[in-house]
Scaffold this motif. Structure first.
Motif, PDB file in Angstrom:
ATOM      1  N   LEU A 248       0.827  -1.211   0.000  1.00  0.00           N
ATOM      2  CA  LEU A 248       0.000   0.000   0.000  1.00  0.00           C
ATOM      3  C   LEU A 248       0.861   1.261   0.000  1.00  0.00           C
ATOM      4  CD1 LEU A 248      -2.728  -1.096   2.586  1.00  0.00           C
ATOM      5  CD2 LEU A 248      -3.025  -0.823   0.108  1.00  0.00           C
ATOM      6  N   ALA A 249       1.964   1.227   0.767  1.00  0.00           N
ATOM      7  CA  ALA A 249       2.861   2.393   0.803  1.00  0.00           C
ATOM      8  C   ALA A 249       3.522   2.610  -0.547  1.00  0.00           C
ATOM      9  CB  ALA A 249       3.914   2.199   1.890  1.00  0.00           C
ATOM     10  N   GLU A 250       3.824   1.539  -1.234  1.00  0.00           N
ATOM     11  CA  GLU A 250       4.438   1.669  -2.563  1.00  0.00           C
ATOM     12  C   GLU A 250       3.482   2.371  -3.525  1.00  0.00           C
ATOM     13  OE1 GLU A 250       7.373  -1.164  -4.396  1.00  0.00           O
ATOM     14  OE2 GLU A 250       5.561  -1.824  -5.460  1.00  0.00           O
ATOM     15  N   LYS A 251       2.211   2.018  -3.418  1.00  0.00           N
ATOM     16  CA  LYS A 251       1.221   2.664  -4.291  1.00  0.00           C
ATOM     17  C   LYS A 251       1.061   4.141  -3.952  1.00  0.00           C
ATOM     18  CE  LYS A 251      -1.559  -1.491  -5.129  1.00  0.00           C
ATOM     19  NZ  LYS A 251      -2.877  -2.149  -4.901  1.00  0.00           N
ATOM     20  N   SER A 252       1.025   4.453  -2.646  1.00  0.00           N
ATOM     21  CA  SER A 252       0.764   5.845  -2.250  1.00  0.00           C
ATOM     22  C   SER A 252       1.962   6.754  -2.494  1.00  0.00           C
ATOM     23  CB  SER A 252       0.355   5.899  -0.777  1.00  0.00           C
ATOM     24  OG  SER A 252       1.430   5.505   0.056  1.00  0.00           O
TER      25      SER A 252
ATOM     26  N   GLY B 141       4.475   6.048  -4.796  1.00  0.00           N
ATOM     27  CA  GLY B 141       4.958   5.959  -6.164  1.00  0.00           C
ATOM     28  C   GLY B 141       6.413   5.531  -6.250  1.00  0.00           C
ATOM     29  N   ARG B 142       6.965   5.026  -5.142  1.00  0.00           N
ATOM     30  CA  ARG B 142       8.360   4.577  -5.113  1.00  0.00           C
ATOM     31  C   ARG B 142       8.412   3.052  -5.106  1.00  0.00           C
ATOM     32  NH1 ARG B 142      11.129   7.947  -0.213  1.00  0.00           N
ATOM     33  NH2 ARG B 142      12.704   6.330  -0.583  1.00  0.00           N
ATOM     34  N   ARG B 143       9.463   2.507  -5.722  1.00  0.00           N
ATOM     35  CA  ARG B 143       9.687   1.060  -5.662  1.00  0.00           C
ATOM     36  C   ARG B 143      10.381   0.763  -4.326  1.00  0.00           C
ATOM     37  NH1 ARG B 143       9.567  -2.465  -9.782  1.00  0.00           N
ATOM     38  NH2 ARG B 143      11.526  -3.486  -9.184  1.00  0.00           N
ATOM     39  N   LEU B 144       9.650   0.168  -3.405  1.00  0.00           N
ATOM     40  CA  LEU B 144      10.150  -0.040  -2.053  1.00  0.00           C
ATOM     41  C   LEU B 144      10.796  -1.415  -1.898  1.00  0.00           C
ATOM     42  CD1 LEU B 144       7.197   1.528  -0.021  1.00  0.00           C
ATOM     43  CD2 LEU B 144       9.325   2.617  -0.793  1.00  0.00           C
ATOM     44  N   THR B 145      11.699  -1.483  -0.933  1.00  0.00           N
ATOM     45  CA  THR B 145      12.389  -2.735  -0.636  1.00  0.00           C
ATOM     46  C   THR B 145      12.292  -3.026   0.862  1.00  0.00           C
ATOM     47  OG1 THR B 145      14.501  -1.569  -0.329  1.00  0.00           O
ATOM     48  CG2 THR B 145      14.028  -2.462  -2.532  1.00  0.00           C
ATOM     49  N   ALA B 146      12.440  -4.291   1.206  1.00  0.00           N
ATOM     50  CA  ALA B 146      12.354  -4.682   2.611  1.00  0.00           C
ATOM     51  C   ALA B 146      13.173  -5.939   2.854  1.00  0.00           C
ATOM     52  CB  ALA B 146      10.907  -4.923   3.024  1.00  0.00           C
ATOM     53  N   VAL B 147      13.585  -6.098   4.104  1.00  0.00           N
ATOM     54  CA  VAL B 147      14.226  -7.326   4.575  1.00  0.00           C
ATOM     55  C   VAL B 147      13.402  -7.850   5.742  1.00  0.00           C
ATOM     56  CG1 VAL B 147      16.272  -8.329   5.670  1.00  0.00           C
ATOM     57  CG2 VAL B 147      16.541  -6.655   3.831  1.00  0.00           C
TER      58      VAL B 147
END
Length: 376
Positions: A225-229, A231-237
């Protein structure tokens, strides 16, 4: 030093916060000159926990004794309890400290049985959430809380790790008949050294058991949801082990993250902290999780569910606190990404954390509670 005590810590699962708590407490008690031992389950934990046991066993005068213990109540409990009782009795404790639901029952049951045979250990119980997570309106909850009320009669001291835990106990079980104290979890001095993110660190970091109670699914949905809001390509571990790992891996893949969400096995928290810039603790329920304290002490900006004792670490107006809901978590992720420097500045100050959540403070207060049991 006060008199040398023989202290035995009894608990079931050697993973997560309870194991961390017992290791820290055992180290402090050993340093204070006491003889300390650990009794726990032999069927839980992996290579990471095995390495931790190898380290801690070298320092404990009474050693580490592991034996099979069931998680759920069943007929197999009778044999497991008898086997565990014989192990504990042979260690001749002055203090028998049970941690968690199963450890709490064992410590108070065994301590009472030992009194019938001439030994007189003080019976101490730390819930660490445990059975208190159950709903009082369910059959399972009613059974567990009835058992808690019964075992309270055989307690010499109950130690709560958060005011929330104490209030929950009183609401679901009743006001304790035995003496009780609030003693927050504590960190060692070297844990208050910042851990900067490594070059190329992921945007967000999750560390914990891979089970729904800890909210890994909320973390992944919130990330999407945060990626959509934003507009950034997010990453996580995501760091941790558990039965739900395959399910969460599939969830991340289905949401299109592929390798942008990296899953890693359990490792020391301070090693993991460098892998991501912003820590997220999306738990649905907690008592007082160590990972919140550890991350803040290491200088990590944090998003954390306002459940259990977590709000006691922060000010009421802290931007870190969120509902355990994917949309709410996503909104906090977007807020933190908008100005990471300002977001970090809003976290609790290190000096305040050390004064409230130092391991030395925790160990001193618990020793005072032990001595009060023995003198009563």
């Amino acid at each position: 030093m006060t008199r040398k005590l023989r202290i035995v810590h009894c608990f079931r699962s050697p993973v997560g916060g309870i194991f961390r708590h017992v290791r820290d407490l055992s180290a402090a008690q050993t340093a204070a000159g006491h003889a300390v031992g650990i009794v726990c389950d032999s069927t839980t934990g992996g290579d990471f926990e095995a390495r931790l046991f190898a380290e801690v066993e070298k320092t404990l005068e009474l050693g580490v004794k592991r034996t099979p213990m069931q998680r759920h109540v069943g007929i197999g409990d009778l044999l497991a309890a008898w086997r565990t009782y014989r192990i504990v009795k042979a260690m001749r404790p002055d203090i028998l400290h049970g941690h968690g639901a199963k450890g709490g029952v064992y410590a108070r049951l065994f301590g009472t049985m030992m009194r019938l045979s001439g030994q007189k250990p003080a019976r101490v119980y730390s819930p660490h959430g445990g059975s208190l997570h159950y709903d009082a309106g369910t059959t399972t909850g009613r059974i567990f809380f009835a058992l808690e009320r019964l075992m309270d009669r055989f307690s010499d001291q109950i130690l709560f790790v958060s005011d929330y835990e104490r209030r929950t106990f009183e609401a679901k079980v009743g006001k304790p008949h035995s003496p009780s104290h609030l003693v927050h979890n504590g960190l060692n001095a070297d844990e208050f050294i910042p851990v900067p993110p490594r070059t190329g660190a992921a945007d967000f970091l999750y560390i914990g058991m891979m089970r729904d109670l800890k909210g890994p699914d909320l973390f992944i949905d919130g990330l999407a949801l945060a990626e959509k809001s934003t507009g950034r390509r997010l990453t996580a571990v995501m760091v941790g082990d558990g039965d739900g790992l395959d399910r969460y891996t599939a969830q991340a893949r289905e949401l299109g993250f592929g390798e942008r969400v990296q899953f890693l096995p359990a490792m020391p928290a301070r090693e993991a902290f460098a892998l991501g810039r912003i820590m997220v603790v999306p738990s649905r329920a907690e008592a007082m999780p160590y990972i919140v304290l550890e991350a803040l002490a290491a200088g990590k900006p944090m998003i954390a569910s306002a459940v259990g004792g977590i709000p006691e670490v922060f000010e009421e107006s802290s931007p870190a606190l969120t509902a355990p809901d994917a949309s709410a978590i996503a909104a906090k992720m977007s807020l933190a990404l908008a100005d990471e420097t300002a977001y970090l500045a809003a976290m609790p100050a290190t000096a305040e954390l050390r004064a409230r959540f130092g391991a030395d403070v925790m160990a001193r207060e618990i020793e005072e509670a032990y001595l009060a049991c023995l003198s009563s």
